[in-house]
Write an enzyme that holds these catalytic residues in place. Structure first.
Site, PDB file in Angstrom:
ATOM      1  N   LYS A  30      45.327  39.150  48.440  1.00 22.71           N
ATOM      2  CA  LYS A  30      45.915  40.069  47.848  1.00 22.71           C
ATOM      3  C   LYS A  30      46.232  39.728  46.357  1.00 22.71           C
ATOM      4  CE  LYS A  30      45.628  43.464  49.342  1.00 22.71           C
ATOM      5  NZ  LYS A  30      44.428  43.966  49.341  1.00 22.71           N
ATOM      6  N   SER A  31      45.315  38.932  45.605  1.00 22.51           N
ATOM      7  CA  SER A  31      45.637  38.125  44.473  1.00 22.51           C
ATOM      8  C   SER A  31      44.635  38.647  43.419  1.00 22.51           C
ATOM      9  CB  SER A  31      45.702  36.888  44.437  1.00 22.51           C
ATOM     10  OG  SER A  31      46.953  36.348  45.361  1.00 22.51           O
ATOM     11  N   THR A  55      40.977  39.180  44.661  1.00 22.77           N
ATOM     12  CA  THR A  55      39.572  38.961  45.164  1.00 22.77           C
ATOM     13  C   THR A  55      38.796  40.277  45.074  1.00 22.77           C
ATOM     14  OG1 THR A  55      40.900  37.753  46.725  1.00 22.77           O
ATOM     15  CG2 THR A  55      38.609  38.095  47.170  1.00 22.77           C
ATOM     16  N   THR A  56      39.278  41.241  45.439  1.00 23.09           N
ATOM     17  CA  THR A  56      38.311  42.374  45.422  1.00 23.09           C
ATOM     18  C   THR A  56      37.916  42.907  43.858  1.00 23.09           C
ATOM     19  OG1 THR A  56      39.544  43.358  47.329  1.00 23.09           O
ATOM     20  CG2 THR A  56      38.107  44.779  46.339  1.00 23.09           C
ATOM     21  N   TRP A  57      38.787  42.718  43.046  1.00 23.28           N
ATOM     22  CA  TRP A  57      38.314  42.996  41.623  1.00 23.28           C
ATOM     23  C   TRP A  57      37.193  41.939  41.026  1.00 23.28           C
ATOM     24  CZ3 TRP A  57      42.168  42.492  37.004  1.00 23.28           C
ATOM     25  CH2 TRP A  57      41.591  43.180  35.972  1.00 23.28           C
ATOM     26  N   HIS A 106      39.410  31.520  50.594  1.00 21.29           N
ATOM     27  CA  HIS A 106      40.915  31.444  50.505  1.00 21.29           C
ATOM     28  C   HIS A 106      41.465  29.832  50.699  1.00 21.29           C
ATOM     29  CE1 HIS A 106      41.458  35.508  50.046  1.00 21.29           C
ATOM     30  NE2 HIS A 106      41.179  35.718  51.432  1.00 21.29           N
ATOM     31  N   ARG A 152      48.171  35.499  41.116  1.00 17.98           N
ATOM     32  CA  ARG A 152      49.093  36.812  40.643  1.00 17.98           C
ATOM     33  C   ARG A 152      50.423  36.532  40.639  1.00 17.98           C
ATOM     34  NH1 ARG A 152      48.003  42.508  43.929  1.00 17.98           N
ATOM     35  NH2 ARG A 152      48.609  43.917  42.474  1.00 17.98           N
ATOM     36  N   LYS A 162      46.568  49.757  44.804  1.00 21.03           N
ATOM     37  CA  LYS A 162      47.008  50.184  43.508  1.00 21.03           C
ATOM     38  C   LYS A 162      46.583  49.145  42.230  1.00 21.03           C
ATOM     39  CE  LYS A 162      51.189  52.685  44.579  1.00 21.03           C
ATOM     40  NZ  LYS A 162      52.714  52.784  44.032  1.00 21.03           N
TER      41      LYS A 162
END
Length: 348
Positions: free
Chosen positions: A85-86, A88-90, A153, A175, A311
């Site tokens: 959740k830092s 990765t997906t972006w 990770h 992040r 978000k």
């Protein structure tokens, strides 16, 4: 930087893959049985401390050990590293677009892989290879000329010697810890077994502060890559999520330069940089049909693709953490990072 698993000199190419995998898993499970552990989110779930970091699920540690033992990247490879959740997906589609733009030079076409393939299928995670029965690429394979992009990770201090010696380039994205905490909390809420009682934010906050959340402690994970980026700036690039949000064009060009695919003056004039940023914007990715359906297979579990998109904002923690919680976490992080020079933005 050797690991506790140890490295095998002999390649699996001349051995039976399934037999070797079975022997390896037996060896890993013997090690895992000796590791410190704590109760996870349910009575049956355990979180294990492996090489100083808390990892949920035995299968996750098995995957890390397998990667340590068998992943041998080439110098040309690029490795995206993050905490969960830092960003990765972006960053997966961003880096993919940079490195593959000569193959897919028309960003307007609806057949571009970023528009048709979910991020976690676009860029494979190293920890997914073992339990998905996928073999790592063979080093020095003459039939495989293109540099590959991977994700992990795994903490830098757990990188195997071949990963260090390979000289492959590493992009680490970090992040603000308060946003990581909130994003991870809501992500795990979506994944939890609905037969179990809900996880309270207060309980999750306590675990995050103790460093026992996924791949934690947060501060040790980021410090490992931060120190590596200071020691080997030509090999390890440390990127802050907030900086990318604040000035995406500047930092996309920095990324491209670092991974060996700099934008030409002509490309900038033609709007290639802006085109990639628009195509890979969090809003665009979240609204793509391919990211609203289907599942991403990550090791032994599959997660619905839409779950990865929430978000993506900087400072969203302010809507969820109390002032007292934020102050306490800030003090912990400040103390843990003392003397490192590493700081985080709370807002843009």
């Amino acid at each position: 930087m050797m690991t506790s698993v140890g490295l095998v000199e002999k390649s699996m190419m001349g051995e039976d893959y399934e037999d070797e995998k079975e022997r390896a898993l037996k060896r890993y499970r013997e090690i895992i049985s000796t590791l410190p552990k704590q109760q996870g989110w349910s009575a049956s779930e355990k979180v294990y401390q492996y090489e100083g970091f808390w990892i949920p699920l035995e299968a996750s540690i098995e995957s890390i050990m397998w990667t340590q033992q068998y992943f041998k990247p080439r110098r040309e490879e690029v490795l995206l590293a993050t905490l969960p959740k830092s960003g990765t997906t972006w960053f997966k589609p961003l880096l993919f677009s940079i490195m593959n733009r000569t193959h897919y030079d028309d960003l307007a076409t609806q057949t571009h892989p970023v528009l048709t393939t979910p991020p976690h299928d676009l860029v494979p995670s190293l920890e997914g290879y073992l339990h998905r029965n996928i073999r790592f690429p063979v080093p020095n394979n003459p039939d495989d000329d293109d540099p590959q992009l991977f994700h992990t990770h795994i903490p830098f201090t757990s990188f195997s010697q071949p990963m260090i010696d390979s000289q492959c380039r590493i992009v680490y994205v970090c992040r603000n810890p308060k946003d990581v905490l909130v994003s991870l909390f809501y992500f795990l809420q979506k994944l939890r077994n609905k037969n179990l009682p809900p996880i309270s934010l207060e309980m999750f906050f306590e675990r995050f502060c103790k460093g026992t959340c996924s791949c934690g402690p947060f501060w040790n994970h980021v410090l490992g890559f931060w120190k590596a980026s200071l020691e080997w700036p030509e090999r390890v690039m440390f990127v802050k999520y907030e900086d990318m949000k604040k000035d995406p064009s500047f930092h996309l060009k920095r990324l491209a330069e670092f991974v060996g695919y700099p934008f030409s003056v002509e490309e900038e004039k033609q709007g290639v940089v802006d085109g990639i940023l628009e195509m890979c914007s969090f809003e665009n990715l979240r609204n793509l049909k391919t990211n609203k359906r289907g599942e991403a297979a990550l090791g032994i579990i599959s997660i619905e693709n839409h779950t990865f998109f929430r978000k993506g904002e900087v400072g969203d923690w302010k809507r969820h953490l109390t002032a007292k919680m934020a102050e306490r976490l800030d003090k912990i992080v400040e103390q843990k990072l003392t003397g490192s020079g590493l700081t985080f933005l709370d807002s843009l």
